[in-house]
Design a protein around this motif. Structure first.
Motif, short mmCIF file in Angstrom:
data_model
loop_
_atom_site.label_atom_id
_atom_site.label_comp_id
_atom_site.label_asym_id
_atom_site.label_seq_id
_atom_site.Cartn_x
_atom_site.Cartn_y
_atom_site.Cartn_z
N THR A 1 0.84 -1.19 0.00
CA THR A 1 0.00 0.00 0.00
C THR A 1 0.88 1.25 0.00
O THR A 1 2.02 1.24 0.44
CB THR A 1 -0.91 0.03 1.24
OG1 THR A 1 -0.08 -0.06 2.41
CG2 THR A 1 -1.89 -1.12 1.23
N GLY A 2 0.31 2.32 -0.51
CA GLY A 2 1.03 3.59 -0.55
C GLY A 2 1.20 4.08 -1.97
O GLY A 2 0.66 3.50 -2.93
N THR A 3 1.97 5.15 -2.13
CA THR A 3 2.22 5.76 -3.43
C THR A 3 3.57 5.31 -3.96
O THR A 3 4.56 5.32 -3.23
CB THR A 3 2.17 7.30 -3.34
OG1 THR A 3 0.88 7.70 -2.85
CG2 THR A 3 2.41 7.93 -4.70
N HIS A 4 3.62 4.92 -5.22
CA HIS A 4 4.83 4.37 -5.83
C HIS A 4 5.15 5.12 -7.13
O HIS A 4 4.27 5.63 -7.81
CB HIS A 4 4.66 2.88 -6.13
CG HIS A 4 4.33 2.06 -4.93
ND1 HIS A 4 5.29 1.49 -4.12
CD2 HIS A 4 3.13 1.72 -4.39
CE1 HIS A 4 4.71 0.83 -3.14
NE2 HIS A 4 3.40 0.95 -3.28
N ARG A 5 6.45 5.16 -7.45
CA ARG A 5 6.92 5.73 -8.71
C ARG A 5 6.98 4.64 -9.76
O ARG A 5 7.43 3.53 -9.48
CB ARG A 5 8.30 6.37 -8.54
CG ARG A 5 8.32 7.60 -7.64
CD ARG A 5 9.73 8.16 -7.48
NE ARG A 5 10.62 7.25 -6.78
CZ ARG A 5 11.56 6.53 -7.33
NH1 ARG A 5 11.78 6.60 -8.65
NH2 ARG A 5 12.32 5.73 -6.61
N SER B 1 -7.79 0.69 -4.70
CA SER B 1 -6.93 1.06 -5.84
C SER B 1 -6.05 -0.13 -6.20
O SER B 1 -4.91 -0.24 -5.73
CB SER B 1 -6.07 2.28 -5.50
OG SER B 1 -6.86 3.37 -5.11
N THR C 1 3.31 8.32 -11.09
CA THR C 1 3.07 7.67 -9.80
C THR C 1 1.72 6.98 -9.82
O THR C 1 0.84 7.31 -10.63
CB THR C 1 3.10 8.69 -8.64
OG1 THR C 1 2.07 9.67 -8.86
CG2 THR C 1 4.45 9.37 -8.54
N PHE C 2 1.57 6.01 -8.92
CA PHE C 2 0.26 5.37 -8.73
C PHE C 2 0.13 5.02 -7.25
O PHE C 2 1.13 4.86 -6.55
CB PHE C 2 0.10 4.14 -9.61
CG PHE C 2 1.03 3.01 -9.28
CD1 PHE C 2 0.67 1.98 -8.41
CD2 PHE C 2 2.30 2.97 -9.84
CE1 PHE C 2 1.53 0.96 -8.11
CE2 PHE C 2 3.18 1.94 -9.54
CZ PHE C 2 2.80 0.93 -8.67
N THR C 3 -1.07 4.91 -6.78
CA THR C 3 -1.35 4.63 -5.38
C THR C 3 -2.04 3.28 -5.25
O THR C 3 -2.96 2.97 -6.01
CB THR C 3 -2.23 5.74 -4.77
OG1 THR C 3 -1.55 6.98 -4.90
CG2 THR C 3 -2.50 5.46 -3.30
N GLY D 1 -4.09 0.71 -2.65
CA GLY D 1 -4.91 0.64 -1.44
C GLY D 1 -6.05 -0.33 -1.66
O GLY D 1 -6.18 -0.92 -2.74
#
Length: 376
Positions: free
Chosen positions: A106-110, A131, A124-126, A128
């Motif tokens: 989980t979280g925001t990634h490059r 998502s 970026t994508f998130t 969760g």
């Protein structure tokens, strides 16, 4: 009998003794306390002068263990991309092709995507509980620009594919048959024919009969083209070359975007070519006589100009008849007497300008309708 004098002496001695016994008691009452132990000075074992004590080392506090980080939840994320062959990097780590599913925390990634012929994608994508799907779109790179001695030219990316090479049309000559299946790998090809200004920038001379910086260079033999390419590669550090005959025809047809046109970009030759009707037939006194500046007609499906007409374009292959077998990246026969030319020229009729038409010429032949287009 004790006389009076003796009695006085006894009383005097008794008084003196009483005084002597009283002195210590008075001293104890008047003595100040020891500043170290607090006892009366006369009762302090050091008489109020304790020796200095060395400081006792303080025990070091025990390090507290760091709290263990709680494990992040991971979700199965589905990736889709318009370029399935691209390479995907997430947070700097390669994840292979951008398709299918991956377990991502989980979280925001490059995310970064790379693919030959496309602009690099970065974003970026998130991830969760709500998502778990990521759609990525890459933009096709139209052309790579190269500059030599102040002259720039463009090389267009051609995605590889399979096509039917040759023609069975009623107009087709025997050397265009048999039609056979050919597969070519991705490559780059010049957006235009090599211009006179580029030839001049590399070679220092201009052999062309119809002068003009933006006109295609002509009067160059196949051998001349090899010298030009060697010098160009020395200046750029690249590996430019002539296209193979298969690459040339595949690109002229529009690659995997082909609309099946007879000419490069249209079934109406006047839209895409300088040829005998609009060039030679107007006579040598006409400003339209001869070659024309490149890129002034309509391009084909890949954005390539003048693959029909203007000047014939040398290919790398030796000229020979076709094989009926399917081929992958054919490079022509290993030897021969003539080299392949393609595309027709300003002085040729429409019949010679078809995408399947072929020409064979001696490697040292020069003419005012013989030029070249680069491949990479």
């Amino acid at each position: 009998m004790i006389d009076c004098n003796m009695m006085k002496s006894i009383r005097l001695w008794g008084l003196l003794l009483a005084l002597l016994l009283a002195v210590p008691t008075l001293g104890q009452i008047r003595m100040p306390p020891c500043p170290t132990c607090g006892k009366k000075v006369n009762l302090c074992p050091y008489h109020g002068k304790h020796p200095k004590q060395k400081p006792q080392p303080q025990p070091k506090p025990k390090p507290q263990p760091k709290p263990k980080p709680q494990a992040q939840a991971a979700y199965e994320v589905t990736f889709t991309c318009n370029v399935p062959s691209a390479t995907m990097y997430i947070d700097g780590t390669e994840y292979g092709k951008p398709s299918g599913t991956r377990y991502i925390k989980t979280g925001t990634h490059r995310v970064r995507l790379t693919a030959d012929g496309y602009e690099d994608y970065e974003g970026t994508f998130t991830v969760g509980p709500n998502s778990t799907a990521v759609s990525l779109t890459m933009t096709r790179r139209v052309a790579d620009v190269f500059t030599v001695n102040g002259v720039s030219f463009k090389m267009v990316y051609v995605e590889g594919g399979t096509f039917q090479m040759g023609s069975n049309d009623s107009e087709a000559e025997s050397d265009e048959k048999p039609v056979h299946q050919v597969t070519v790998s991705s490559f780059r090809i010049g957006q235009t024919e090599v211009t006179q200004e580029l030839w001049q920038a590399v070679m220092g001379t201009n052999p062309s009969g119809f002068k003009g910086a933006k006109r295609p260079v002509e009067r160059v033999s196949w051998d001349d083209c090899q010298q030009f390419i060697q010098r160009l590669n020395a200046k750029t550090g690249k590996q430019f070359r002539l296209p193979t005959e298969a690459e040339w025809e595949y690109a002229a047809r529009g690659g995997n975007r082909s609309s099946g046109n007879k000419y490069a970009g249209s079934s109406s030759i006047d839209n895409v070519a300088w040829y005998t009707v609009n060039s030679r037939d107007k006579g040598s006194n006409s400003p339209d006589y001869g070659t024309h500046a490149v890129g002034t007609k309509q391009p084909n499906e890949l954005g390539l100009y003048d693959m029909t007409g203007n000047v014939w374009e040398w290919c790398s292959d030796w000229y020979d008849s076709y094989s009926s077998s399917s081929e992958t990246n054919p490079a022509g026969p290993s030897s021969g007497s003539n080299r392949v030319g393609r595309g027709g020229g300003w002085a040729d009729g429409a019949w010679y300008c078809r995408v399947s038409d072929r020409y064979g010429g001696a490697p040292d032949r020069r003419g005012n309708a013989l030029g070249l287009r680069l491949a990479l």
